[in-house]
Enzyme design. Structure first.
Site, PDB file in Angstrom:
ATOM      1  N   ASP A 123      37.091  72.688 -50.232  1.00 57.46           N
ATOM      2  CA  ASP A 123      36.497  73.090 -51.512  1.00 57.46           C
ATOM      3  C   ASP A 123      36.136  74.573 -51.525  1.00 57.46           C
ATOM      4  O   ASP A 123      35.062  74.977 -51.966  1.00 57.46           O
ATOM      5  CB  ASP A 123      35.277  72.209 -51.840  1.00 57.46           C
ATOM      6  CG  ASP A 123      35.667  70.747 -51.979  1.00 57.46           C
ATOM      7  OD1 ASP A 123      36.793  70.475 -52.428  1.00 57.46           O
ATOM      8  OD2 ASP A 123      34.855  69.880 -51.616  1.00 57.46           O
ATOM      9  N   HIS A 156      37.125  70.457 -58.648  1.00 51.94           N
ATOM     10  CA  HIS A 156      35.985  69.946 -57.897  1.00 51.94           C
ATOM     11  C   HIS A 156      34.796  69.846 -58.850  1.00 51.94           C
ATOM     12  O   HIS A 156      34.529  70.784 -59.606  1.00 51.94           O
ATOM     13  CB  HIS A 156      35.661  70.871 -56.727  1.00 51.94           C
ATOM     14  CG  HIS A 156      34.531  70.364 -55.882  1.00 51.94           C
ATOM     15  ND1 HIS A 156      34.683  69.334 -54.988  1.00 51.94           N
ATOM     16  CD2 HIS A 156      33.234  70.737 -55.828  1.00 51.94           C
ATOM     17  CE1 HIS A 156      33.519  69.084 -54.416  1.00 51.94           C
ATOM     18  NE2 HIS A 156      32.619  69.921 -54.899  1.00 51.94           N
TER      19      HIS A 156
HETATM   20  C1  GAR Z   1      36.833  64.038 -60.922  1.00 53.96           C
HETATM   21  O1  GAR Z   1      35.493  64.166 -61.313  1.00 53.96           O
HETATM   22  C2  GAR Z   1      37.175  65.113 -59.903  1.00 53.96           C
HETATM   23  O2  GAR Z   1      36.570  66.347 -60.143  1.00 53.96           O
HETATM   24  C3  GAR Z   1      36.648  64.485 -58.655  1.00 53.96           C
HETATM   25  O3  GAR Z   1      36.996  63.128 -58.753  1.00 53.96           O
HETATM   26  C4  GAR Z   1      37.043  62.752 -60.129  1.00 53.96           C
HETATM   27  C5  GAR Z   1      38.387  62.113 -60.411  1.00 53.96           C
HETATM   28  O4  GAR Z   1      38.421  61.532 -61.688  1.00 53.96           O
HETATM   29  N1  GAR Z   1      37.214  65.096 -57.488  1.00 53.96           N
HETATM   30  C6  GAR Z   1      36.596  65.173 -56.316  1.00 53.96           C
HETATM   31  O5  GAR Z   1      35.488  64.709 -56.114  1.00 53.96           O
HETATM   32  C7  GAR Z   1      37.392  65.853 -55.233  1.00 53.96           C
HETATM   33  N2  GAR Z   1      36.662  65.853 -53.992  1.00 53.96           N
HETATM   34  P1  GAR Z   1      39.816  61.167 -62.353  1.00 53.96           P
HETATM   35  O6  GAR Z   1      40.602  60.310 -61.364  1.00 53.96           O
HETATM   36  O7  GAR Z   1      39.443  60.395 -63.587  1.00 53.96           O
HETATM   37  O8  GAR Z   1      40.529  62.459 -62.676  1.00 53.96           O
END
Ligand code: GAR
Length: 196
Positions: free
Chosen positions: A145, A109
């Site tokens: 979360d 998160h």
């Molecule tokens: C990341 O920053 C992750 O922490 C966030 O989405 C992004 C995905 O990037 N997750 C959330 O917000 C979960 N609620 P990625 O597809 O490049 O790994």
């Protein structure tokens, strides 16, 4: 070795960093990358790395989370993972699904939990005048979360930061933190990791 299923919704940069980390003496190997949309850019990246991919689109379930989660459970179970990693998986998972994987499912998160659960974490952190931000890897429980923290990484908030600039700085740390936390978790070690 332990089998790891990785669930994504987007570009999958965390997924790539997890897959790349699972070599050599690592206690786990990837067995599946699943996305809830065929548009998820990470699917092609997973396929290029030779990982099995699946798409389970949530939209035909029309808001019936229970039915979606039953289907999700069936698809995932076909790959017999020991661990599920949520990596930018943007569907809320309810008690029914979570309880079936509790203790075996982890998430990353983009905030220093318990601060800023949910969405738009970076905009909210900037709005609140935070001087530091970061990311958290935690075990998934039925509360959003929440769940035992397995690791955190901190980054400074800089003058003139935008949500996008802060997100990019945090994402770089995500790519270090998540592999480190997965390695420990897969080895049965739940001692939290702290990265600066
Ligand atoms: C990341 O920053 C992750 O922490 C966030 O989405 C992004 C995905 O990037 N997750 C959330 O917000 C979960 N609620 P990625 O597809 O490049 O790994």
């Amino acid at each position: 070795s332990k089998r790891v299923a990785i669930l994504i919704s987007g570009g999958g940069s965390n997924m790539v960093s997890l897959v790349r980390s699972m070599t050599g003496d690592h206690p786990a190997r990837p067995c599946l990358v699943l996305a809830n949309s065929a548009d998820a850019g990470g699917l092609a990246r997973a396929a290029e790395m030779g990982i099995a991919t699946e798409v389970l689109d949530h939209r035909p379930f029309k808001g019936d989370r229970g039915q979606f989660e039953n289907a999700l459970h069936t698809v995932i179970s076909g790959y017999a993972p020991d661990i599920i990693c949520l990596a930018g998986f943007m569907r809320v998972l309810t008690e029914g699904f979570v309880s079936r994987w509790q203790g075996r499912m982890i998430n990353i998160h983009p905030s220093l939990l318990p601060k800023y659960r949910g969405l738009h974490t970076h905009a909210r952190a900037l709005e609140a005048g935070e001087t530091e931000a970061g990311c958290t890897v935690h075990e998934v429980t039925a509360a959003l979360d929440d769940g035992p923290i397995l690791g955190q990484a901190r980054v400074p908030v800089l003058d003139g930061d935008t949500p996008e600039a802060l997100a990019a700085r945090v994402l770089e740390m995500e790519h270090q933190l998540y592999p480190a936390a997965l390695r420990r978790f897969a080895a049965g070690d739940r001692t939290p990791i702290l990265l600066e």
